[in-house]
Scaffold this active site. Structure first.
Site, short mmCIF file in Angstrom:
data_model
loop_
_atom_site.label_atom_id
_atom_site.label_comp_id
_atom_site.label_asym_id
_atom_site.label_seq_id
_atom_site.Cartn_x
_atom_site.Cartn_y
_atom_site.Cartn_z
N HIS A 18 0.67 -1.06 0.04
CA HIS A 18 0.14 0.14 -0.36
C HIS A 18 0.52 1.10 0.08
O HIS A 18 0.12 2.50 -0.61
CB HIS A 18 -1.26 0.22 1.43
N SER A 91 -6.24 -2.06 -0.99
CA SER A 91 -6.16 -1.28 -1.65
C SER A 91 -7.00 -0.39 -2.54
O SER A 91 -7.13 0.63 -3.03
CB SER A 91 -5.04 -2.30 -3.03
N GLU A 109 -13.28 -8.55 -8.52
CA GLU A 109 -12.88 -9.48 -7.08
C GLU A 109 -13.80 -10.52 -7.59
O GLU A 109 -15.19 -10.61 -7.80
CB GLU A 109 -13.56 -9.19 -5.87
N ASP A 155 -2.99 -8.32 -7.83
CA ASP A 155 -2.28 -8.86 -6.11
C ASP A 155 -3.61 -9.66 -6.05
O ASP A 155 -4.49 -9.98 -4.58
CB ASP A 155 -3.07 -7.53 -4.99
C1 SAM Z 1 -3.79 -10.29 -1.58
S1 SAM Z 1 -6.18 -10.17 -2.27
C2 SAM Z 1 -6.47 -9.00 -2.15
C3 SAM Z 1 -6.17 -7.82 -1.61
C4 SAM Z 1 -6.46 -5.95 -1.72
N1 SAM Z 1 -5.67 -5.85 -3.48
C5 SAM Z 1 -5.30 -5.45 -0.56
O1 SAM Z 1 -4.51 -5.07 -1.01
O2 SAM Z 1 -6.32 -5.07 -0.32
C6 SAM Z 1 -6.04 -11.31 -2.97
C7 SAM Z 1 -7.92 -11.05 -3.57
O3 SAM Z 1 -8.27 -11.94 -4.87
C8 SAM Z 1 -9.36 -12.77 -4.88
N2 SAM Z 1 -9.53 -13.87 -5.31
C9 SAM Z 1 -9.03 -14.44 -6.26
N3 SAM Z 1 -8.59 -14.82 -7.09
C10 SAM Z 1 -9.57 -14.12 -7.90
C11 SAM Z 1 -9.21 -13.85 -9.55
N4 SAM Z 1 -8.75 -15.24 -10.64
N5 SAM Z 1 -9.66 -12.25 -10.29
C12 SAM Z 1 -10.52 -11.50 -9.11
N6 SAM Z 1 -10.06 -11.62 -7.29
C13 SAM Z 1 -9.66 -12.84 -7.53
C14 SAM Z 1 -8.68 -13.32 -3.54
O4 SAM Z 1 -10.97 -13.62 -3.17
C15 SAM Z 1 -8.95 -12.10 -2.94
O5 SAM Z 1 -9.85 -11.28 -1.98
#
Ligand code: SAM
Length: 272
Positions: A18, A91, A109, A155
């Site tokens: 972040h 994020s 998501e 991410d």
């Molecule tokens: C590491 S977290 C994201 C955190 C966020 N970017 C933040 O910094 O606050 C990863 C997220 O990706 C979602 N996810 C998993 N596979 C995915 C995909 N193929 N496409 C979109 N989201 C996905 C998960 O449910 C999870 O909420």
């Protein structure tokens, strides 16, 4: 899909990601023209660190709580954003906070409950759209943005064995569709071999102007632990190489425990 970011919110990896995300957005906003941020794996947007999953793991105690206790001037911007937003921001909420009137945010998501929670953060917000869909697949349809300027943050959760491969393919496609875009991808550093292979695969794909910022809390030898993390950036904005190292230094000062092999690096993976 077992990964739930709520268990890890506010940990050292979130702080690293972040703080750099804020730097990247501010760099893109040096120009008045509007931009689009695509957050391919957006999470739920806001996290309660005092109760629920985050409190149970306590990961934030070694992350954001430490940075809030020992104010380092280089992290003032990041700390200010977190403090202003109250409930710990992920994020998309950080990005939304920084948007100007001419900018917009698009979030993907895949987890239905998480996508629903994220929609709740941006109810009737015309500058933000939330898609319950695969963020990798979305790259084909959502890029390039009409603005022709922007940032894509990847991410993913790295729970699938082929995550680095899927990410490499998605970054390559995103770069082909949006060659001038700033593309950033967070990755875990458990041990070095998969990270080197990831960097090499992108180099082999012919991508130019690529840097990686890394932070390790210890020598990355035990592959069962998150020893550090990195952010790979394609088309890094001007001054990344001079302004990001002080941020990395401050993050290590705040988050490191002085374990053997801790460190930071800014690697140029491909020239312009
Ligand atoms: C590491 S977290 C994201 C955190 C966020 N970017 C933040 O910094 O606050 C990863 C997220 O990706 C979602 N996810 C998993 N596979 C995915 C995909 N193929 N496409 C979109 N989201 C996905 C998960 O449910 C999870 O909420």
């Amino acid at each position: 899909m077992n990964y739930r970011h709520a268990f890890h919110a506010g940990n050292f990896a979130d702080c690293f990601k972040h703080a750099l995300l804020i730097w990247l957005l501010r760099a893109l906003q040096r120009k008045p023209a509007g931009m689009m941020m695509l957050d391919t794996h957006a999470g739920i947007g806001r996290y309660d660190l005092e109760s629920g999953p985050a409190a149970r793991t306590g990961e934030a105690r070694a992350g954001i709580f430490r940075l809030l206790e020992q104010p380092h001037p280089a992290l003032a911007d990041y700390r200010g954003v977190v403090q202003t937003l109250g409930l710990y921001p992920g994020s998309p909420v950080i990005a939304r906070h920084l948007l100007r009137r001419q900018d917009r945010l698009v979030c993907c998501e895949l987890h239905p409950e998480d996508a629903e929670a994220l929609r709740g953060c941006f109810f009737r917000d015309k500058q933000v759209s939330v898609h319950e869909r695969d963020g990798y697949a979305a790259v084909g349809g959502l890029l390039p943005p009409a603005e022709r300027r922007g940032l894509v943050l990847f991410d993913p959760p790295y729970e699938a064995a082929d995550e680095f491969y899927r990410l490499t393919d998605a970054l390559t496609l995103a770069h082909r569709r949006f060659p001038g875009g700033v593309l950033a991808a967070w990755y875990p550093v458990k041990h070095r071999a998969p990270v080197r292979a990831f960097h090499n695969a992108l180099r082999d794909a012919g991508i130019k102007d690529m840097l990686a910022a890394e932070l390790w809390l210890r020598e990355p030898l035990d592959a069962s632990r998150l020893n550090g993390c990195g952010l790979l950036v394609i088309n890094p904005p001007f001054k990344f190489e001079t302004e990001v190292p002080p941020l990395l230094d401050a993050l290590l000062t705040g988050l490191g425990d002085g374990e053997h092999g801790e460190g930071i690096a800014l690697l140029r993976l491909a020239d312009e």
